[in-house]
Motif scaffolding. Structure first.
Motif, short mmCIF file in Angstrom:
data_model
loop_
_atom_site.label_atom_id
_atom_site.label_comp_id
_atom_site.label_asym_id
_atom_site.label_seq_id
_atom_site.Cartn_x
_atom_site.Cartn_y
_atom_site.Cartn_z
N ALA A 1 0.82 -1.22 0.00
CA ALA A 1 0.00 0.00 0.00
C ALA A 1 0.85 1.26 0.00
N PHE A 2 2.01 1.22 0.61
CA PHE A 2 2.87 2.41 0.62
C PHE A 2 3.37 2.73 -0.78
N TYR A 3 3.61 1.72 -1.55
CA TYR A 3 4.21 1.90 -2.89
C TYR A 3 3.13 2.04 -3.97
N ALA A 4 2.11 1.21 -3.89
CA ALA A 4 1.04 1.28 -4.89
C ALA A 4 0.04 2.37 -4.57
N GLY A 5 -0.31 2.52 -3.30
CA GLY A 5 -1.34 3.48 -2.91
C GLY A 5 -0.82 4.88 -2.68
N LEU A 6 0.33 4.99 -2.05
CA LEU A 6 0.88 6.31 -1.73
C LEU A 6 1.98 6.75 -2.68
#
Length: 178
Positions: free
Chosen positions: A30-35
């Motif tokens: 989520a840190f890489y794909a979402g943020l």
């Protein structure tokens, strides 16, 4: 070399478990794909630093947390040294790179502490500078919200339980929804 001959103590196992939680959380997609944290060595390093900073901040709220905090930081340094060597960095270069890691850690920790004390907008600005290279204010804002929520949740854990590693980071999967 013969580290397999050493028996680990319960305290060492706890530090390993806490460090494992930090690294696992820092690797959440989520840190890489979402943020849109850069999915690079530097981006992943920044996420490990961020989560380490949060945990050390929590540990150091209690004078009894200083020793585990130091052991946790030492574990981080050992991991960074090991990673450099696995990437093929030469023995003569490792100390220079480790010094840069230390400077990055202390610089970001000081910036994040000051920003957290100044408020949410300052924390988001610090993340935009240090993690997103001034290129993503919206996602830096969302990361600041995550960190605020994580610190609030971690702050509800009893200090002794925290030092024993009896806690979890909040889920990062909600970050992918922005």
């Amino acid at each position: 070399m013969f580290s397999f001959l050493k028996k680990s103590t319960p305290a060492q196992r706890t530090i390993e478990a806490i460090y494992g939680m930090i690294v696992a959380q820092a690797r959440q997609p989520a840190f890489y794909a979402g943020l849109h944290v850069p999915d690079t060595v530097d981006g992943r390093f920044d996420m490990v630093l961020l989560h380490l900073w949060m945990v050390l901040r929590m540990l150091r709220q209690d004078p009894a947390g200083e020793e585990p905090a130091q052991h946790l930081f030492d574990r981080f340094c050992t991991d960074m040294d090991d990673n450099l060597r696995e990437m093929g960095v030469g023995d003569l270069t490792v100390p220079k790179r480790m010094q840069k890691f230390g400077e990055a850690f202390y610089g970001r920790s000081a910036a994040y502490d000051a920003a957290l004390n100044a408020g949410h907008a300052e924390l988001a600005a610090a993340f935009n500078r240090n993690i997103f290279n001034e290129a993503n204010a919206a996602d830096a804002e969302r990361l600041a919200t995550y960190v605020g929520e994580a610190l609030a949740q971690l702050n509800t854990v009893d200090q002794a339980a925290f030092a024993r590693g009896e806690w979890q980071f909040p889920p990062a999967n909600g970050l992918a929804e922005g």
